[in-house]
Design an enzyme around this catalytic site. Structure first.
Site, PDB file in Angstrom:
ATOM      1  N   GLY A 201      -4.699  -8.252  -0.723  1.00 25.55           N
ATOM      2  CA  GLY A 201      -4.160  -8.334   0.629  1.00 25.55           C
ATOM      3  C   GLY A 201      -5.279  -8.291   1.655  1.00 25.55           C
ATOM      4  O   GLY A 201      -5.118  -7.732   2.739  1.00 25.55           O
ATOM      5  N   ASP A 244       0.635 -13.157  -5.528  1.00 29.12           N
ATOM      6  CA  ASP A 244       1.458 -12.019  -5.142  1.00 29.12           C
ATOM      7  C   ASP A 244       1.016 -10.803  -5.946  1.00 29.12           C
ATOM      8  O   ASP A 244       1.040 -10.824  -7.180  1.00 29.12           O
ATOM      9  CB  ASP A 244       2.934 -12.331  -5.411  1.00 29.12           C
ATOM     10  CG  ASP A 244       3.882 -11.268  -4.907  1.00 29.12           C
ATOM     11  OD1 ASP A 244       3.459 -10.097  -4.782  1.00 29.12           O
ATOM     12  OD2 ASP A 244       5.052 -11.588  -4.640  1.00 29.12           O
ATOM     13  N   MET A 245       0.618  -9.734  -5.251  1.00 31.25           N
ATOM     14  CA  MET A 245       0.093  -8.548  -5.936  1.00 31.25           C
ATOM     15  C   MET A 245       1.122  -7.885  -6.837  1.00 31.25           C
ATOM     16  O   MET A 245       0.760  -7.111  -7.732  1.00 31.25           O
ATOM     17  CB  MET A 245      -0.409  -7.534  -4.908  1.00 31.25           C
ATOM     18  CG  MET A 245       0.648  -7.004  -3.978  1.00 31.25           C
ATOM     19  SD  MET A 245      -0.069  -5.962  -2.671  1.00 31.25           S
ATOM     20  CE  MET A 245       1.381  -5.695  -1.624  1.00 31.25           C
ATOM     21  N   LYS A 258      -6.770  -1.914   1.160  1.00 32.00           N
ATOM     22  CA  LYS A 258      -6.995  -1.401   2.519  1.00 32.00           C
ATOM     23  C   LYS A 258      -5.733  -1.595   3.347  1.00 32.00           C
ATOM     24  O   LYS A 258      -5.297  -2.706   3.595  1.00 32.00           O
ATOM     25  CB  LYS A 258      -8.160  -2.125   3.195  1.00 32.00           C
ATOM     26  CG  LYS A 258      -8.401  -1.671   4.643  1.00 32.00           C
ATOM     27  CD  LYS A 258      -9.496  -2.472   5.318  1.00 32.00           C
ATOM     28  CE  LYS A 258      -9.076  -3.892   5.604  1.00 32.00           C
ATOM     29  NZ  LYS A 258      -8.007  -3.986   6.624  1.00 32.00           N
ATOM     30  N   HIS A 262       0.587   1.873   2.490  1.00 38.98           N
ATOM     31  CA  HIS A 262       1.455   2.535   3.481  1.00 38.98           C
ATOM     32  C   HIS A 262       2.579   1.624   3.965  1.00 38.98           C
ATOM     33  O   HIS A 262       3.504   2.082   4.639  1.00 38.98           O
ATOM     34  CB  HIS A 262       0.635   3.097   4.646  1.00 38.98           C
ATOM     35  CG  HIS A 262       0.067   2.078   5.582  1.00 38.98           C
ATOM     36  ND1 HIS A 262      -0.567   2.436   6.757  1.00 38.98           N
ATOM     37  CD2 HIS A 262       0.012   0.716   5.544  1.00 38.98           C
ATOM     38  CE1 HIS A 262      -0.976   1.352   7.388  1.00 38.98           C
ATOM     39  NE2 HIS A 262      -0.639   0.300   6.666  1.00 38.98           N
TER      40      HIS A 262
END
Length: 357
Positions: A201, A244-245, A258, A262
């Site tokens: 990302g 896509d992770m 990073k 969250h």
């Protein structure tokens, strides 16, 4: 008795003032937005010295009828610490100068600026979901407040609205720009001995490019969604991979996340971390995941702690995620099958968390 009553009255007045300040406190943000949209900090910076009210009004080509109201705006910006007054004690005409805070949003080309990040968070699309918080608490459904406000998820909004997508990508790049120096300077030992790294990302690659520049022995890859990197060439020092992770992360010694976790609920974070664990090399060869995030409770500064709590509320209104304290981070790592972790509080409001397989 009179003194006791006087004390109670004073406490009541203080409480009323604090409540009123909370009630209309959003106007601090709107005053900041107005200053940025008018270009006040850049006008003062380009002028090279403090500017008077008349000079600011003339430079910005504002109607003369707005001059008295511009004074009111500048007074508020001074009160909140965005500007400072010069010449008050000498009796000369008041001039307005930049503060450390306003220097952070200057748009000078080549200098790291928080302008894209700040402006994106006081945009109507970003602010509107907060108006739906009470309704969201009353409803037992999977929607978050962003979906209630806009009839789509945040990520769907980035895919279908190019302007919003650019604003978000610019904001994320600016976060990388102002934290790169702290990361490279304070935690460079983390990257010693590794050969490959994937920034999951990683947006347009600001952090990855800085790592390559400072650690040329590290081969860096950025994994991003197709619409984020569709216009980026792959002939530079960083390799960009579309994907896509949640499905796949390219193998590497180190994976960096990073400001990723969250955004997501615990269940999704565990899925992402499991993919990271599959991607990294063994601990003996330096394999680890590096997380750059807030850790609630990690600072003794009241201002910084409030920043963490406000960011947590932002996650509540925008995504399905949260800011987490160390205990909550530890549970995620354990549930994802990692053996240990280490936290370094070094990058401003953010911490660097290393987790090991």
């Amino acid at each position: 008795m009179e003194n006791h009553q006087s004390g109670e009255y004073s406490e009541l007045v203080q409480a009323q003032a604090e409540l009123w300040n909370l009630t209309v406190g959003y106007l601090k943000s709107m005053s900041l937005r107005c200053a940025l949209d008018l270009g006040i900090p850049d006008a003062i910076n380009n002028y090279g010295q403090p500017m008077t009210l008349s000079q600011i009004q003339s430079t910005l080509s504002l109607p003369s009828t707005k001059k008295p109201h511009l004074h009111r705006l500048l007074r508020m910006l001074t009160h909140i610490g965005f500007l400072r007054e010069q010449g008050v004690s000498t009796g000369t005409e008041v001039a307005y100068d930049l503060t450390t805070m306003s220097h952070l949003v200057l748009k000078n080309e080549g200098a790291p600026s928080m302008f894209p990040l700040v402006r994106s968070h006081i945009d109507f699309i970003t602010m509107k979901p907060s108006l739906h918080l009470a309704d969201w608490f009353k409803q037992d459904n999977q929607q978050n407040t962003f979906e209630m406000a806009h009839d789509c998820t945040f990520w769907e909004m980035t895919r279908k609205t190019p302007k919003f997508n650019k604003m978000f990508n610019d904001a994320m790049e600016s976060t990388s720009s102002y934290m790169i120096h702290g990361f490279v300077k304070n935690v460079s030992n983390i990257l010693e001995g590794i050969h490959t790294l994937v920034d999951v990302g990683g947006g347009t690659g600001a952090l990855a490019k800085a790592i390559v520049q400072n650690f040329p022995h590290v081969e860096c890859t950025v994994l991003e969604l197709p619409h984020v990197i569709q216009s980026i060439s792959n002939d530079g020092p960083v390799n960009f991979v579309s994907g896509d992770m949640f499905n796949f992360i390219p193998p590497a010694d180190v994976v960096i996340l990073k400001w990723i976790l969250h955004d997501w609920c615990d269940e999704d974070c565990i899925k992402i971390l499991c993919r990271c664990k599959e991607a990294i090399s063994s601990r003996e060869t330096g394999g680890r995941v590096i997380i750059i995030e807030n850790v609630i409770g990690s600072t003794s500064s009241k201002t910084c702690h409030e920043s963490h709590l406000l960011t947590d509320m932002l996650m509540l209104t925008m995504f399905t995620g949260a800011e987490r304290d160390e205990h909550e981070w530890k549970k995620l790592f354990t549930d994802a099958g990692f053996s240990s972790y280490q936290i370094t509080h070094t990058i401003g409001l953010n911490s660097v968390i290393e987790i090991y397989p």
